[in-house]
Every structure is written in C-alpha cells, then in structure tokens.
Design a protein around this motif. Structure first.
Motif, short mmCIF file in Angstrom:
data_model
loop_
_atom_site.label_atom_id
_atom_site.label_comp_id
_atom_site.label_asym_id
_atom_site.label_seq_id
_atom_site.Cartn_x
_atom_site.Cartn_y
_atom_site.Cartn_z
N GLY A 159 0.83 -1.20 0.00
CA GLY A 159 0.00 0.00 0.00
C GLY A 159 0.86 1.24 0.00
O GLY A 159 2.09 1.18 0.05
N ALA A 160 0.20 2.40 -0.05
CA ALA A 160 0.90 3.69 -0.05
C ALA A 160 0.34 4.58 1.04
O ALA A 160 -0.86 4.57 1.33
N VAL A 161 1.23 5.34 1.68
CA VAL A 161 0.83 6.39 2.61
C VAL A 161 1.54 7.68 2.18
O VAL A 161 2.66 7.64 1.67
N TYR A 162 0.88 8.82 2.39
CA TYR A 162 1.44 10.07 1.90
C TYR A 162 0.93 11.25 2.73
O TYR A 162 -0.10 11.17 3.39
N ARG A 163 1.70 12.31 2.71
CA ARG A 163 1.35 13.55 3.40
C ARG A 163 1.92 14.70 2.60
O ARG A 163 2.81 14.51 1.75
N GLY A 164 1.43 15.92 2.83
CA GLY A 164 1.89 17.04 2.02
C GLY A 164 1.81 18.37 2.74
O GLY A 164 1.29 18.47 3.86
N HIS A 165 2.35 19.39 2.06
CA HIS A 165 2.28 20.76 2.57
C HIS A 165 1.28 21.52 1.71
O HIS A 165 1.44 21.63 0.49
N ILE A 166 0.22 22.05 2.36
CA ILE A 166 -0.90 22.67 1.67
C ILE A 166 -0.96 24.16 2.03
O ILE A 166 -0.78 24.53 3.19
N GLN A 167 -1.22 24.98 1.02
CA GLN A 167 -1.33 26.42 1.22
C GLN A 167 -2.25 26.75 2.40
O GLN A 167 -3.37 26.24 2.48
N ASP A 168 -1.78 27.58 3.31
CA ASP A 168 -2.52 28.09 4.47
C ASP A 168 -2.73 27.04 5.58
O ASP A 168 -2.99 27.40 6.72
N TYR A 169 -2.64 25.77 5.26
CA TYR A 169 -2.85 24.73 6.25
C TYR A 169 -1.53 24.16 6.78
O TYR A 169 -1.51 23.57 7.86
N GLY A 170 -0.47 24.28 6.00
CA GLY A 170 0.79 23.68 6.40
C GLY A 170 0.81 22.19 6.13
O GLY A 170 0.18 21.70 5.19
N ASP A 171 1.51 21.44 7.00
CA ASP A 171 1.65 20.01 6.79
C ASP A 171 0.36 19.28 7.17
O ASP A 171 -0.17 19.46 8.26
N LEU A 172 -0.12 18.45 6.25
CA LEU A 172 -1.32 17.66 6.47
C LEU A 172 -1.05 16.21 6.10
O LEU A 172 -0.28 15.94 5.16
N PRO A 173 -1.67 15.26 6.79
CA PRO A 173 -2.50 15.43 7.99
C PRO A 173 -1.69 15.98 9.17
O PRO A 173 -0.46 15.85 9.21
N ALA A 174 -2.39 16.57 10.12
CA ALA A 174 -1.74 17.14 11.29
C ALA A 174 -1.14 16.05 12.16
O ALA A 174 -1.45 14.87 12.02
N ASP A 175 -0.27 16.46 13.07
CA ASP A 175 0.33 15.56 14.06
C ASP A 175 1.06 14.39 13.41
O ASP A 175 1.02 13.25 13.90
N ASN A 176 1.72 14.68 12.28
CA ASN A 176 2.53 13.67 11.57
C ASN A 176 1.70 12.47 11.09
O ASN A 176 2.23 11.38 10.91
N GLY A 177 0.41 12.69 10.89
CA GLY A 177 -0.43 11.63 10.35
C GLY A 177 -0.17 11.42 8.86
O GLY A 177 0.61 12.15 8.23
N VAL A 178 -0.79 10.39 8.30
CA VAL A 178 -0.64 10.09 6.88
C VAL A 178 -2.00 9.79 6.27
O VAL A 178 -2.93 9.37 6.97
N VAL A 179 -2.10 10.01 4.98
CA VAL A 179 -3.26 9.58 4.20
C VAL A 179 -2.93 8.19 3.66
O VAL A 179 -1.82 7.95 3.17
#
Length: 374
Positions: free
Chosen positions: A34-54
């Motif tokens: 499987g794959a897990v991923y996270r990113g930096h989003i305008q105005d929100y910063g790093d998502l998911p919060a608290d070092n979470g992953v999608v």
C-alpha cells in the motif's frame, strides 16, 4: 489494503462490511502493498496534522478552496514493502522551476519518503508522476501505482493515471489542489483457478473459448480473433453477495459487440446486475437489473469519452435496497426497486448479441483488464 480471495458463504457475509479489495491472478502475490502520503498545503501547512498520513486512495489536499499543494512525501506500507523489494518514485513539476528531474528517468526521481516540491517559496505543484520499481530499479511487474489529481479549473477531469504517466499540467499555470494515490496488484502468471475460471459456452452470436482468455503483460486479456465473433468470458469461482465491485478496463474496438461486467446467477433473468458498454468509440453504456425472472430496471446513457481508447473504472455498489453504478468514480444512476437478493457470480465478457449487427471484427481486438476489486 489487504489482498484476499473469499470463498463460499463466508465471502457473501463479509462483503457487507469490508472495503473493496483487489483480486489478483497469481497466488504468489499474497503480500500486501500500500501507499501512505502527506503534504504541505497552502494556508494549512503540513497535512495530515500531528505527523499523520493519508492511506491508500485517501484524499490529500482540498477541493473547492483554491488551495495549492506545495510538496509531498510518499512511502510504501504492508508486508511486501517490508521485504525491501519495492520503491515508490515520484517526480513533480513546480511553479517557476519546472520538473525536479527528467520525466523519462525514474531512477533520478525522489523516492520512499523523500520530500518533493518546494518549501518556504509559496510555489504550487502543477504536475506529478509516480512509478513503482523493484529492487533492481526496474518497473514492478506485479503491482501498479494509480493516482489522480484535482487541478485548478479542471477538477478531476483527467481521471486516474498510472505507472509514470503525467497527471496535471505543465505550462498552463494550474495548481494541483488534491491528490489520491493507491497501489493495485497486476495480473501475473496465469489465471488463478481459485479466483476465476474461463467459460466455454455460446451466448448470442459468440462462442466463448478458454483459449481467448490469457494473462499477459500484467493484464487479463480477452481476445476477439480477426474475422470472427468468438471471444472469452471469465467467472468468479464462488458466489458473491452485497458489496462493491469495480473493474479497470480498456474496451476492444469491435462494433456490434458489447463488454459486460456483471453479477449473474442462472437461470437467465432470475438474478442479474449488468454494466454493458458498446465496444465502439461513441461510448454508449447500459445499466440493467433482473430479479425473479423479469427485467426490473434498465437505463442507457452516453459516456463522455471513447472507452476503446484508454482504461476507465466501472463500479457496481450492490446493497439490499439500492444498486449504484459508477464510471470513473462518478455516480451515473441508482436503482432502488426490483433488487435481486440471491448470491451471484461476478463475470466479465465481450460478446456479439443477436440484437446488434452481425459484423465480425475485421482485426483482432482485445478487452484489456488492469484489475478487478471487490
């Protein structure tokens, strides 16, 4: 996402509760990936919060808010990932900077948790490529990576891309606003008799022959030989119940024939749920249900694309009170009356009905299937 095949009545019961999982055509492909991923989003910063992953197939980013993705990381998970035999590689096109690496050199791309994009520059990602590779750095033969992006002004219109294809735009100044990524197993080896069997019978003008069904180049292929109306059909070896059934396929260009993805139990018209698409570029699709020996619902619609030109996703969500039909994750219709309730076999075929012109395919054509998931 766990990969599994389910047998008999237990499978019928479980389908009410579990998320769709991929089928596979090679018993050796038993370890999940499987794959897990996270990113930096305008105005929100790093998502998911608290070092979470999608996780596999989840949405990273936003829609309807006009927010850009500025960067992301992607990693592999699951038993197969733990072996170290796979890497996920990715390349992004950045505002004002262009591609971070050459689009045709996956070994030079970011990989396995590296950050791709820019930081502290307020620059949008405009396009992305992803590729699964094996331990030798070659494209993986038993899994594929699929991904789709939500693009400024265009939305999800590009559909799902896979295995190194470019998703997004370059040179149009359009931001990527959201992304979904998932790993799916490819067909490999030969058709697994524990999952599917090839049919041998006649339907309409078509004689289904097992020799017209084969696994090749990571896909299940059903062949219509040139100058004939012969073809192939596959059926699940066990009965299926309520659940979600989805296929990724590219249709043959063989006018006067159709491709069916459906649930069925004999006798004819007793229990059946159909997606049927005309095998021609104009993109006509039919949704049908039968129960207790009678046609209960039918709808014919036009697609907005040529189904013979590329792969698209077709899905049946089957529940006790409703049947939902999707194409490329878009709900096209819902049936809420005349629902069949007995277990059925999951089937795929390409065939020439008696009610269409009897025109054999002038050249050999193939129905190509990337995956089937339920």
């Amino acid at each position: 996402m766990k990969i599994m095949s389910i047998v008999g009545l237990l499978g019928v019961l479980l389908f009410v509760f579990v998320f769709p999982v991929p089928l596979y055509a090679q018993t050796a492909t038993t370890a999940s990936l499987g794959a897990v991923y996270r990113g930096h989003i305008q105005d929100y910063g790093d998502l998911p919060a608290d070092n979470g992953v999608v996780t596999d197939g989840g949405l990273l980013g936003t829609t309807g808010e006009g927010k850009r993705i500025e960067g992301l990381t992607v990693e592999l998970t699951g038993e197969a990932a733990a072996t170290g035999n796979y890497s996920i590689r990715y390349n992004v096109h950045i505002q004002n900077e262009g591609w971070q690496a050459a689009t045709d050199e996956p070994l030079s791309w970011k990989k396995d948790g590296d950050f791709a994009g820019s930081q502290g520059k307020s620059q949008r990602l405009e396009a992305i490529q992803l590729q699964l590779t094996d331990a030798a750095g070659q494209p993986a033969t038993d899994y594929a990576v699929e991904y789709r992006v939500h693009i400024q002004d265009y939305g999800w219109s590009q559909g799902w891309k896979k295995d190194g294809a470019i998703a997004g735009t370059a040179g149009e100044s359009k931001r990527l606003e959201a992304i979904q990524i998932r790993i799916v197993p490819k067909f490999s080896g030969s058709l697994d008799p524990a999952v599917f069997k090839a049919s041998s019978h006649r339907l309409g003008q078509t004689q289904f022959k097992p020799e017209n069904v084969a696994v090749t180049d990571g896909q299940l292929a059903i062949t219509i030989p040139a100058g004939t109306m012969a073809s192939g059909e596959v059926s699940s070896t066990d009965l299926k119940g309520y659940g979600s059934y989805e296929i990724s396929m590219k249709l043959p260009n063989a006018p006067s024939s159709i491709t069916g993805f459906f649930l069925y139990a004999a006798p004819d018209y007793d229990q059946e749920i159909d997606i049927e698409i005309y095998n021609q570029p104009d993109g006509k699709i039919m949704f049908t249900s039968y129960a207790n020996g009678a046609l209960t619902q039918t709808l014919t619609s036009d697609l907005s694309f040529d189904p013979t030109a590329d792969f698209h996703h077709y899905r049946i969500d089957y529940q006790p009170d409703t049947i939902d039909f999707y194409v490329d994750d878009i709900l096209l219709t819902r049936f809420s009356e005349g629902i069949p309730h007995n277990p059925m076999y999951l089937m795929v075929n390409a065939w020439f009905p008696n009610w269409l012109d009897k025109k054999p395919a002038p050249q050999t054509q193939q129905l190509l299937i990337d995956w089937i998931r339920y």
